[in-house]
Write a protein that holds these residues in place. Structure first.
Motif, PDB file in Angstrom:
ATOM      1  N   ILE A 158      -3.326  18.237 -30.146  1.00 36.74           N
ATOM      2  CA  ILE A 158      -3.808  17.402 -29.030  1.00 36.74           C
ATOM      3  C   ILE A 158      -2.871  16.215 -28.823  1.00 36.74           C
ATOM      4  N   THR A 159      -2.473  15.590 -29.931  1.00 30.67           N
ATOM      5  CA  THR A 159      -1.575  14.433 -29.840  1.00 30.67           C
ATOM      6  C   THR A 159      -0.259  14.818 -29.176  1.00 30.67           C
ATOM      7  N   ALA A 160       0.305  15.953 -29.577  1.00 32.67           N
ATOM      8  CA  ALA A 160       1.584  16.399 -29.011  1.00 32.67           C
ATOM      9  C   ALA A 160       1.459  16.667 -27.518  1.00 32.67           C
ATOM     10  N   HIS A 189      -6.966   5.763 -23.700  1.00 33.17           N
ATOM     11  CA  HIS A 189      -8.105   5.408 -24.554  1.00 33.17           C
ATOM     12  C   HIS A 189      -8.104   6.175 -25.878  1.00 33.17           C
ATOM     13  N   TYR A 190      -7.802   7.480 -25.853  1.00 37.64           N
ATOM     14  CA  TYR A 190      -8.051   8.318 -27.027  1.00 37.64           C
ATOM     15  C   TYR A 190      -6.817   8.754 -27.810  1.00 37.64           C
ATOM     16  N   LEU A 191      -5.621   8.590 -27.252  1.00 36.95           N
ATOM     17  CA  LEU A 191      -4.450   9.086 -27.960  1.00 36.95           C
ATOM     18  C   LEU A 191      -4.303   8.438 -29.338  1.00 36.95           C
ATOM     19  N   ALA A 192      -4.571   7.151 -29.429  1.00 31.69           N
ATOM     20  CA  ALA A 192      -4.446   6.475 -30.718  1.00 31.69           C
ATOM     21  C   ALA A 192      -5.375   7.091 -31.767  1.00 31.69           C
ATOM     22  N   VAL A 196      -0.128  10.713 -37.532  1.00 34.08           N
ATOM     23  CA  VAL A 196       1.166  10.398 -36.898  1.00 34.08           C
ATOM     24  C   VAL A 196       1.107   9.095 -36.100  1.00 34.08           C
ATOM     25  N   LEU A 197       0.061   8.288 -36.305  1.00 34.35           N
ATOM     26  CA  LEU A 197      -0.052   7.055 -35.526  1.00 34.35           C
ATOM     27  C   LEU A 197       1.089   6.086 -35.835  1.00 34.35           C
ATOM     28  N   LEU A 247       2.454   1.136 -26.877  1.00 37.16           N
ATOM     29  CA  LEU A 247       1.680  -0.051 -27.234  1.00 37.16           C
ATOM     30  C   LEU A 247       1.166  -0.764 -25.990  1.00 37.16           C
ATOM     31  N   VAL A 248       1.931  -0.729 -24.906  1.00 38.00           N
ATOM     32  CA  VAL A 248       1.505  -1.352 -23.653  1.00 38.00           C
ATOM     33  C   VAL A 248       0.450  -0.503 -22.953  1.00 38.00           C
ATOM     34  N   ALA A 249       0.634   0.819 -22.974  1.00 37.21           N
ATOM     35  CA  ALA A 249      -0.253   1.706 -22.215  1.00 37.21           C
ATOM     36  C   ALA A 249      -1.614   1.896 -22.872  1.00 37.21           C
ATOM     37  N   ALA A 250      -1.673   1.826 -24.190  1.00 35.25           N
ATOM     38  CA  ALA A 250      -2.905   2.141 -24.907  1.00 35.25           C
ATOM     39  C   ALA A 250      -3.976   1.079 -24.684  1.00 35.25           C
ATOM     40  N   ASP A 251      -5.239   1.519 -24.763  1.00 35.51           N
ATOM     41  CA  ASP A 251      -6.360   0.585 -24.724  1.00 35.51           C
ATOM     42  C   ASP A 251      -6.239  -0.357 -25.920  1.00 35.51           C
ATOM     43  N   PRO A 252      -6.090  -1.675 -25.697  1.00 38.81           N
ATOM     44  CA  PRO A 252      -5.830  -2.589 -26.820  1.00 38.81           C
ATOM     45  C   PRO A 252      -6.919  -2.579 -27.881  1.00 38.81           C
ATOM     46  N   GLU A 253      -8.167  -2.497 -27.454  1.00 34.94           N
ATOM     47  CA  GLU A 253      -9.285  -2.535 -28.404  1.00 34.94           C
ATOM     48  C   GLU A 253      -9.239  -1.324 -29.327  1.00 34.94           C
ATOM     49  N   VAL A 254      -9.038  -0.151 -28.731  1.00 34.72           N
ATOM     50  CA  VAL A 254      -9.040   1.085 -29.510  1.00 34.72           C
ATOM     51  C   VAL A 254      -7.824   1.135 -30.430  1.00 34.72           C
ATOM     52  N   LEU A 255      -6.662   0.790 -29.893  1.00 35.62           N
ATOM     53  CA  LEU A 255      -5.451   0.863 -30.700  1.00 35.62           C
ATOM     54  C   LEU A 255      -5.493  -0.124 -31.858  1.00 35.62           C
TER      55      LEU A 255
END
Length: 748
Positions: A11-13, A33-36, A44-45, A55-63
């Motif tokens: 899924i990550t790939a 939202h969910y990739l992290a 592989v995080l 880092l910019v694109a990810a939801d800050p709270e979740v990451l």
């Protein structure tokens, strides 16, 4: 675990491939939202977090939750950088997140491959900021954090925090997430502690509402309210007395109460302090259970809890005692005490006649002390109103670390371990809780710039080269290149903090004028760094200076704690006149008008704004009232043909004043803390004011309609605007950002 990693890795790939094809700036909502979480499950995080675009694109709270505490040495530097500023990214658009992350890279010398976003309203150009220890910021409280305590809940490391917002928050130390918010106090929470009562995990809190409250952290339920104090409760601790569980609390009513844990009944009331009890600690010495209490009456008292007998009074402090802590040094029990008299004292708990050691140097006093052992012997951790956390070796008093990052005074500290890594936790008036990594090398960084707060900044042109001039608590005047931030030269001469700088031209020579706590004003030649004049006449701190032209001469105006405004002929270095005294200290000055009719606008500690003529009259032209607290900063200019002053004050407001008619044109509200800096300018075709506040933000206001945007730039102490380049002085250094409006966007 292995069987789960395979599908999570697939899924990550897939999500990474889609993001690469579309571009991270167009990543879909699911990926953001969910990739992290998928990457963490796939193991592989760490690799993914090395990509700044992710880092910019990810939801800050979740990451932030997925990355954890940031103490894992395997994390890439970019991931730790993200965690440093994650609290500033929440609720921001991607362009703002990119700018904030890029600025953090400049501040911590971690290069990031982040080109300016096409839609960014601001972008960092450079930063010269003193490096600080890695720490994670836990943000969520809406008021000052008065109390922090480390503990464990069912095997999970946590920190509890109490705040002026009347809540207690319980945070998971590993991922920085608030797992519980406990509500019930009707005034601020002054003290928290964690422990077990009847085998159940329990959180205790003490508040300004006069109560001690017991909470079940599993479900957030309030178990019991202990009532009896007649004023706010400042401190609460758990302990045991003759085999039974007890709660001990200290209050502003001057008493210490001992409670039965099981039913909340009062076992004993200890009277003796003549003012409020600020801190309580429990210990056992030679089989005797004792309470040590510190009070605003300046005394430390040691009590036998079994009998309620006062055993000893320690009276070396010359101010209120705000914190007491118990520990062990070389096999003997010791007490550490601190308060408002700039000292921490170390006492032998058995004897205590005189201090074992006196540790000076706490200019703003000691608010909180925690004692712990990080593996190499006992240490003391302190928090102070100077915004710092300090770590000391208790054996000899040697300073080990100074932890800087809070934007306001530190009210509470604790020290312990997280997964065998030594950590400190602090709570501050800046409304944050911070978790500090104490495993890093505490050796001082190779830093040759401002070593203390930068107080003021100005921008000028010297022989065609843009220069930034900064002054601060280290008494130096520093020049740096406006484009790159590179240090050009350092000028010294003041013997105390330098609070203000302004720049101008004196008969073709570029000069800087500075005002300092040594009661002098100095005029510096910016070409060769020499002092042209030392202007003496003030009898106290000089807080502000400004320049203007009158007829055929250049005037400097200075003011400060002696409540006078002094006017100087800069060419001759002589006094032109002393304007009538204001009601109290003058905090800010700005010059306006024309060479034929110049004036100076002064902001005072009484909330007033006065406009004084510089042409011989002895009375102010205008007295403007509206602010309800100290006026920290003022600037003058023109707004659509009307002469105006813009002022910022400790009442958190910015006001625009009509200097022709004497009224307020507009009140700009939005800041939630003292406004320390104001500068006026034009961006595009829009007249703006830029303001910096203790609330951790810089705001850019459209002066025509009052709308504004927010820049997450904490610790601002001074501002200078040159075209679309904004230079920001902070408690830890100086930085420059571009305010050039992006295509299809404007400040209007």
């Amino acid at each position: 675990m292995t069987s789960r990693r395979a599908p999570e890795g697939l899924i990550t790939a897939c999500l990474r491939t889609l993001a690469a094809e579309d571009g991270w700036n167009r990543a879909n909502a699911y990926t953001a939202h969910y990739l992290a979480l998928h990457a963490r499950a796939a193991g592989v995080l760490t690799d993914l977090a090395s990509d700044p675009d992710f880092l910019v694109a990810a939801d800050p709270e979740v990451l932030a939750g997925a990355l954890g505490s940031g103490l894992d040495p395997a994390l890439p530097a970019s991931a730790r950088l993200f965690l440093r500023c994650a609290h500033q990214l929440r609720g921001r658009e991607p362009d703002e997140r990119a700018a904030t992350l890029a600025l953090a890279g400049f501040q911590h010398d971690i290069p990031l491959d982040l080109p300016r976003r096409h839609d960014a309203l601001w972008w960092p150009l450079w930063a010269q900021v003193e490096p600080n220890a890695y720490h994670r910021v836990l943000a969520g409280h809406t008021g000052p954090v008065y109390a922090v305590a480390l503990g464990e809940l069912e095997g999970r490391p946590v920190v509890a925090s109490g705040s002026g917002d009347c809540t207690v928050r319980v945070w998971d130390l590993r991922d920085g997430v608030a797992i519980r918010v406990l509500e019930g106090h009707t005034r601020g929470v002054n003290s928290v502690t964690l422990g077990r009562i009847d085998g159940r995990a329990t959180v205790l809190s003490a508040g300004g509402d006069g109560t001690v409250r017991m909470w079940n952290p599993d479900n957030g339920a309030q178990v019991r309210v202990l009532e009896g104090h007649t004023h706010g409760v400042r401190s609460v601790v758990l302990g045991r007395l003759e085999g039974a569980g007890i709660v001990v609390s200290g209050s502003d009513d001057g008493t210490v109460r001992v409670w039965d844990q099981r039913d909340g009944s009062t076992i004993r009331v200890l009277d003796g302090h003549t003012h409020g009890v600020r801190s309580v600690a429990l210990g056992v010495v030679d089989g005797l259970t004792v309470a040590v209490t510190g009070s605003h009456d300046g005394s430390v008292r040691i009590w036998d809890l079994a009998s309620g007998t006062l055993l000893r009074i320690l009276e070396e402090h010359t101010g209120p005692v705000r914190s007491v802590a118990l520990g062990e040094l070389d096999g003997r029990p010791v007490i550490a005490t601190g308060g408002g008299d700039t000292r921490m004292l170390l006492w032998d708990l058995r004897e205590g006649a005189t201090p074992l050691r006196v540790l000076d140097g706490y200019t703003y006093g000691v608010n909180s002390i925690a004692i712990g052992d990080l593996g190499d012997g006992p240490v003391a951790l302190t928090g102070s109103y100077d915004n710092t956390v300090q770590l000391l070796d208790m054996a000899d008093g040697t300073p080990l670390r100074v932890l800087e990052g809070h934007g306001a005074g530190v009210r509470s500290v604790d020290v312990g371990h997280l997964d065998d890594i030594p950590v400190a936790v602090s709570g501050s008036y800046d409304s944050t809780v911070r978790v500090w990594d104490l495993s890093e090398d505490g050796t001082a960084h190779d830093w040759d710039d401002h070593t203390q707060w930068v107080r003021s900044v100005a921008v000028t042109l010297v022989d065609g080269r843009g220069l930034v001039v900064t002054v601060g608590n280290d008494r130096a005047v520093r020049l740096r290149d406006l484009r790159s931030g590179a240090l050009v030269s350092v000028m010294r001469g003041h013997t105390d903090w330098v609070r203000s700088v302004t720049c101008g031209d004196l008969d073709g020579t570029p000069v800087a004028v500075t005002g300092a706590d040594d009661a002098t004003v100095r005029v510096w030649n910016l070409r060769d760094g020499t002092v042209s004049h030392v202007l003496r006449g003030h009898s106290d701190w000089v807080r502000s200076v400004c320049l203007t032209r009158s007829a055929d001469r250049t005037l400097a105006i200075s003011a400060g704690n002696d409540a006078t405004l002094r006017v100087w002929d800069l060419g001759r270095g002589s006094t032109v006149g002393v304007l009538a005294s204001q009601a109290g200290p003058v905090y800010s000055l700005a010059a306006g008008g024309s060479p034929g009719r110049p004036y100076v606008v002064a902001g005072g500690d009484d909330g007033s704004v006065r406009v004084w003529p510089l042409t011989g009259e002895s009375d102010p032209l205008l007295l403007l009232r509206g602010h309800t607290d100290w006026v920290r900063s003022v600037t003058c200019g023109d707004l659509d043909g009307t002469p105006v002053a813009v002022t910022g004050a400790d009442d958190a407001t910015v006001r625009i004043w009509n200097l022709r008619e004497g009224g307020a044109l507009r009140v700009l509200e939005g800041h939630t803390g003292s406004v320390h800096a104001v500068v006026k300018g034009t961006l595009g075709l829009v007249p703006v004011a830029v303001t910096g506040s203790q609330d951790g933000t810089v705001r850019i206001w459209n002066l025509r309609d009052g709308s504004h945007v927010v820049l997450p730039l904490p610790g601002c102490t001074g501002l200078a605007l040159d075209g679309d380049t904004l230079t920001v002085a902070t408690q830890r250094g100086v930085m420059a950002v571009s305010l050039r409006p992006a295509p299809r966007r404007s400040w209007g």
